[in-house]
Design a protein around this motif. Structure first.
Motif, PDB file in Angstrom:
ATOM      1  N   ALA A 306       0.933  -1.152  -0.005  1.00 19.74           N
ATOM      2  CA  ALA A 306      -0.168  -0.054  -0.067  1.00 19.74           C
ATOM      3  C   ALA A 306       0.998   1.109   0.198  1.00 19.74           C
ATOM      4  N   LYS A 307       1.714   1.189   0.780  1.00 21.11           N
ATOM      5  CA  LYS A 307       2.929   2.404   0.642  1.00 21.11           C
ATOM      6  C   LYS A 307       3.425   2.589  -0.512  1.00 21.11           C
ATOM      7  N   LEU A 308       4.083   1.493  -1.190  1.00 16.35           N
ATOM      8  CA  LEU A 308       4.632   1.634  -2.370  1.00 16.35           C
ATOM      9  C   LEU A 308       3.540   2.096  -3.403  1.00 16.35           C
ATOM     10  N   ALA A 309       2.505   1.829  -3.292  1.00 19.12           N
ATOM     11  CA  ALA A 309       1.398   1.935  -4.374  1.00 19.12           C
ATOM     12  C   ALA A 309       0.860   3.700  -4.024  1.00 19.12           C
ATOM     13  N   PRO A 334      14.210  -0.505  -7.905  1.00 21.84           N
ATOM     14  CA  PRO A 334      15.619  -0.404  -7.176  1.00 21.84           C
ATOM     15  C   PRO A 334      15.271  -0.677  -5.743  1.00 21.84           C
ATOM     16  N   PHE A 335      15.816  -1.764  -5.276  1.00 20.03           N
ATOM     17  CA  PHE A 335      15.550  -2.401  -3.824  1.00 20.03           C
ATOM     18  C   PHE A 335      15.993  -1.382  -2.717  1.00 20.03           C
ATOM     19  N   GLN A 336      16.881  -0.478  -3.117  1.00 18.77           N
ATOM     20  CA  GLN A 336      17.293   0.422  -2.160  1.00 18.77           C
ATOM     21  C   GLN A 336      16.241   1.712  -1.762  1.00 18.77           C
ATOM     22  N   LYS A 337      15.404   1.686  -2.746  1.00 19.00           N
ATOM     23  CA  LYS A 337      14.411   2.844  -2.610  1.00 19.00           C
ATOM     24  C   LYS A 337      13.481   2.186  -1.693  1.00 19.00           C
ATOM     25  N   ILE A 338      13.255   1.016  -1.241  1.00 20.25           N
ATOM     26  CA  ILE A 338      12.269   0.332  -0.302  1.00 20.25           C
ATOM     27  C   ILE A 338      12.678   0.673   0.995  1.00 20.25           C
ATOM     28  N   ARG A 339      11.634   1.150   1.801  1.00 19.93           N
ATOM     29  CA  ARG A 339      12.033   1.560   3.268  1.00 19.93           C
ATOM     30  C   ARG A 339      12.670   0.368   3.845  1.00 19.93           C
ATOM     31  N   PHE A 340      13.529   0.482   4.788  1.00 18.42           N
ATOM     32  CA  PHE A 340      14.419  -0.377   5.496  1.00 18.42           C
ATOM     33  C   PHE A 340      15.450  -1.068   4.836  1.00 18.42           C
ATOM     34  N   LEU A 341      15.328  -1.046   3.284  1.00 17.08           N
ATOM     35  CA  LEU A 341      16.208  -1.781   2.480  1.00 17.08           C
ATOM     36  C   LEU A 341      17.351  -0.922   2.109  1.00 17.08           C
ATOM     37  N   GLY A 342      17.371   0.443   2.367  1.00 20.84           N
ATOM     38  CA  GLY A 342      18.392   1.535   2.211  1.00 20.84           C
ATOM     39  C   GLY A 342      19.538   1.456   3.136  1.00 20.84           C
ATOM     40  N   GLU A 351      26.614  -5.072  -2.193  1.00 20.82           N
ATOM     41  CA  GLU A 351      27.832  -5.390  -2.424  1.00 20.82           C
ATOM     42  C   GLU A 351      28.150  -6.713  -2.453  1.00 20.82           C
ATOM     43  N   ALA A 352      27.228  -7.465  -1.405  1.00 24.75           N
ATOM     44  CA  ALA A 352      27.447  -8.963  -1.563  1.00 24.75           C
ATOM     45  C   ALA A 352      26.969  -9.589  -2.682  1.00 24.75           C
ATOM     46  N   TYR A 353      25.939  -9.232  -3.083  1.00 22.67           N
ATOM     47  CA  TYR A 353      25.285 -10.125  -4.437  1.00 22.67           C
ATOM     48  C   TYR A 353      25.761  -9.321  -5.725  1.00 22.67           C
ATOM     49  N   ASP A 354      26.105  -8.036  -5.810  1.00 23.80           N
ATOM     50  CA  ASP A 354      26.091  -7.181  -6.978  1.00 23.80           C
ATOM     51  C   ASP A 354      24.955  -7.061  -7.615  1.00 23.80           C
ATOM     52  N   VAL A 355      23.984  -6.693  -6.867  1.00 19.70           N
ATOM     53  CA  VAL A 355      22.738  -6.536  -7.420  1.00 19.70           C
ATOM     54  C   VAL A 355      22.333  -4.886  -7.099  1.00 19.70           C
ATOM     55  N   SER A 356      20.914  -4.688  -7.981  1.00 21.42           N
ATOM     56  CA  SER A 356      20.522  -3.167  -7.745  1.00 21.42           C
ATOM     57  C   SER A 356      18.895  -3.154  -7.847  1.00 21.42           C
ATOM     58  N   THR A 357      18.254  -4.243  -8.303  1.00 24.86           N
ATOM     59  CA  THR A 357      16.843  -4.391  -8.275  1.00 24.86           C
ATOM     60  C   THR A 357      16.320  -5.500  -7.540  1.00 24.86           C
ATOM     61  N   GLU A 382      11.168 -12.117   2.540  1.00 26.36           N
ATOM     62  CA  GLU A 382       9.671 -11.988   2.128  1.00 26.36           C
ATOM     63  C   GLU A 382       9.383 -10.618   1.515  1.00 26.36           C
ATOM     64  N   LEU A 383       9.916  -9.486   2.204  1.00 30.47           N
ATOM     65  CA  LEU A 383       9.368  -8.248   1.607  1.00 30.47           C
ATOM     66  C   LEU A 383       9.789  -8.309   0.079  1.00 30.47           C
TER      67      LEU A 383
END
Length: 665
Positions: A306-309, A334-342, A351-357, A382-383
């Motif tokens: 709901a917050k993302l929407a 981009p997962f770093q835009k999600i709350r708590f994942l920034g 850095e651990a997995y060389d990922v961005s989304t 889960e998130l």
């Protein structure tokens, strides 16, 4: 509908069809089987397949508050200033390219007719915050009380307009709303044929519901199941947001029909979302009409989605995120835009997995994430898959147990006398907040006032004292109590470098109605004589206790009724007494120590009673030590932090796993 049928077309993913298919398999429960038992159940928990949650966000809230206060037109560009920083920019100002990262002078260059409003501030000598021309961070303190009050009005209106919903204030400008219960009622009312289990249902109440209606409509913008390919986005369009104009709440809200490619499945959860969107739209319209605040909302199956929407289309937008649209909405994000994942955690994941989304992380197994980030990191796993089991809890009636007013000083205090200025400024904020709370609960009162001072990044020092009850809360009353603590904490130190000062109330609770002195706040029902004697006997040894029991069976209390009434009169009349909650003794000063007439009113009398209390508590402490010394094992008293024999001081447990990314230094 299978997960493969939801996958975007190959052209949209440029030949990455296999990877997309694998990622889609990570999303579960998008099409749960909804049965008669589900729709008729009264236990509506976070796993309910018909759960509907909304997040309503006030648009540019601080700026909107100032526009309402000043009667500014929505077309007038306006920014809210706090010292040298912009903390809010209205949408009219954003059209000139002004953002919160800009400085005041740069913003004015972009928009010469820009209206700049500094937030209200407290200053010494004023009981209320105000909008002053001479604001200075060296003498004033920022006040957000006006915004807090307006926020409470909006939340209260939502509770009034949405009976049966849980409304949880998420922040000063956001509120989560759980529509599950009223939506269930509307669902049964509009589609009565699902309210009764058919006699020929093969599995009784566990039989699936019949197919839902295909002509359902939703108020707001529906996030598409198949969004346009990334390369078709126009310049300036933000990731995950639309550029089309949002429906205006000033006009009659329209109905937005669903027309999606390859979308051939409507679920009962979609129907539930449509009902919630209707209720949300009406409530938002009322907030705009009655209070003048425009809002944006997101409606989906849990708080996270709901917050993302809610940010999908702003301002004055309302977006609905269906279960079938969740994968395509999350995968490119981009997962770093999600709350708590920034922050530190997001950086560590990248850095651990060389990922961005989000899509990049879906191939990481739960075991791998838990191995690297600890058992608790399951919520990250889960998130990323759109799962959030957190509840929406109405905190509107939750009693505030503490209040804090603080100031980080731009110029450190170097003289002890300088602290009294800030004590009065902080006292004004506490007085306003406590009086606001007492308008809702008149008997609300804090038990303790606490002063905390810190030098740079060093560990701070604090001092606290009982806060005597008073009929009225004034700045002077709080400042006097705070000044005494400052004097005790700082003393006559001539030089110092205090960089942070905090004044707070703790132990806030509802006191007894009608109390007028500290004694009424502390006093409990007097115990019987026998209870008092047993308490004294316990302190003096077991032999005394047995003798007292013998005396109690052969003698009666020699105290007359007249004496008891006189004692009660002395206790309540003068106010110079204290009833100990531990031993129930009523303490009064001796005739030689009794204060004069000057102590019969006000703060000095309360201080004298507080001194009685502290002296008596010291006596109890001494008794406890005496018992420990006479205990069989020697009763050695261990002070926290001391060493015992060869034992060393216990170290603070270091955070492990995912906890270390949220530790405060």
């Amino acid at each position: 509908m299978s997960s493969e049928s939801l996958a975007p077309k190959a052209s949209a993913w440029k030949g990455k069809g296999k990877a997309v298919d694998a990622r889609y398999s990570q999303f579960v429960d998008l099409y749960p089987v909804i049965t008669y038992r589900h729709v008729l159940s009264q236990n509506l928990g976070v796993k309910d397949p018909l759960r509907v949650v909304a997040l309503c966000d006030s648009d540019a809230f601080y700026a909107a508050c100032e526009m309402n206060r000043l009667g500014v037109s929505p077309d007038q560009p306006l920014v809210v200033l706090q010292w040298d920083s912009l903390i809010a920019v209205n949408y009219a100002a954003r059209k000139f390219g002004i953002s919160r990262m800009d400085k005041k002078n740069d913003a004015i260059k972009r928009c010469p007719h820009l209206k700049v409003v500094h937030v209200a501030t407290y200053k010494e000598g004023e009981a209320e915050p105000g909008y002053w021309d001479d604001v200075d961070t060296n003498t004033h303190k920022v006040s957000l009380d006006y915004y807090r009050r307006e926020s409470m009005k909006i939340a209260a209106l939502f509770r009034e307009l949405l009976p049966g919903c849980e409304v949880e204030k998420a922040s000063i400008d956001e509120a989560f709303i759980d529509f599950t219960k009223p939506v269930r009622e509307k669902l049964l009312e509009r589609y009565p044929y699902i309210a009764n289990v058919p006699s020929d249902a093969p599995m009784g109440a566990d039989s699936p519901l019949p197919s839902p209606p295909v002509d359902w409509e939703v108020k707001g913008t529906v996030v598409p199941v198949h969004p346009p390919p990334p390369e078709t986005k126009t310049d300036g369009q933000e990731e995950g947001k639309q550029t089309e104009a949002s429906p205006s709440l000033n006009e009659e809200p329209g109905l937005f029909e669903l027309h999606f490619e390859d979308d051939d499945a409507t679920t009962w959860h979609d129907v539930a979302l449509s009902i919630a969107s209707e209720l949300m739209m009406k409530a938002r319209q009322e907030v705009l009409t009655r209070l003048g605040y425009s809002t944006s909302a997101g409606v989906s199956r849990n708080k996270f989605l709901a917050k993302l929407a809610a940010s999908y289309r702003k301002p004055n937008g309302q977006s609905v995120l269906r279960n079938s649209a969740i994968p395509n909405y999350l995968i490119p994000m981009p997962f770093q835009k999600i709350r708590f994942l920034g922050g530190k955690l997001g950086k560590a994941l990248a850095e651990a997995y060389d990922v961005s989304t989000v899509g990049d992380l879906l191939h990481i197994s739960l075991e791998e994430i838990q191995r690297k980030f600890g058992e608790e990191s399951i919520w990250v796993y889960e998130l990323l898959r759109g799962i959030d089991r957190s509840e929406v809890k109405d905190k509107g009636t939750t009693l505030t147990k503490s209040m804090l007013a603080s100031k980080n000083l731009p110029k450190p205090i170097t003289q002890a006398s300088e602290g009294y200025h800030w004590i009065r400024v902080l006292a004004a904020e506490l007085a306003l907040r406590l009086n606001d709370a007492r308008q809702i609960s008149p008997n609300l009162w804090p038990k303790t006032i606490v002063l905390h001072a810190r030098k740079g990044y060093e560990a701070g020092r604090s001092k606290q004292a009982p806060f005597p009850f008073a009929k009225e809360v004034t700045v002077d009353y709080i400042a006097n109590a705070g000044s005494k603590l400052w004097k005790e904490l700082v003393g006559n130190t001539s030089t110092m470098k205090v960089s942070s000062v905090q004044l707070s109330f703790t132990g806030i609770d509802v006191s007894e109605a009608g109390q007028k002195t500290i004694e009424g706040f502390l006093r409990v029902k007097p115990p019987s004589k026998r209870a008092r004697e047993e308490e004294e006997a316990a302190a003096n040894g077991p032999g005394v206790l047995s003798r007292l029991h013998q005396v109690a069976t052969t003698s009666s209390d020699n105290r007359t009724r007249v004496e008891e009434e006189q004692a009660e009169k002395d206790t309540s009349g003068s106010g110079l007494s204290y009833t100990c909650p531990k031993c129930q003794k009523v303490l009064r000063p001796s005739p030689s120590a009794a204060p004069g007439p000057a102590f019969q009113n006000g703060e000095d009398r309360a201080s004298f009673v507080a001194a009685l209390q502290l002296e008596h508590e010291d006596w109890h402490f001494a008794q406890d030590l005496m018992r420990e010394d006479s205990a069989p094992n020697g009763g050695k008293r261990i002070v926290p932090g001391q060493t015992q024999g060869n034992k060393t001081k216990k170290r603070k447990k270091e955070a492990t796993g995912i906890e270390k990314f949220f530790m405060k230094k």
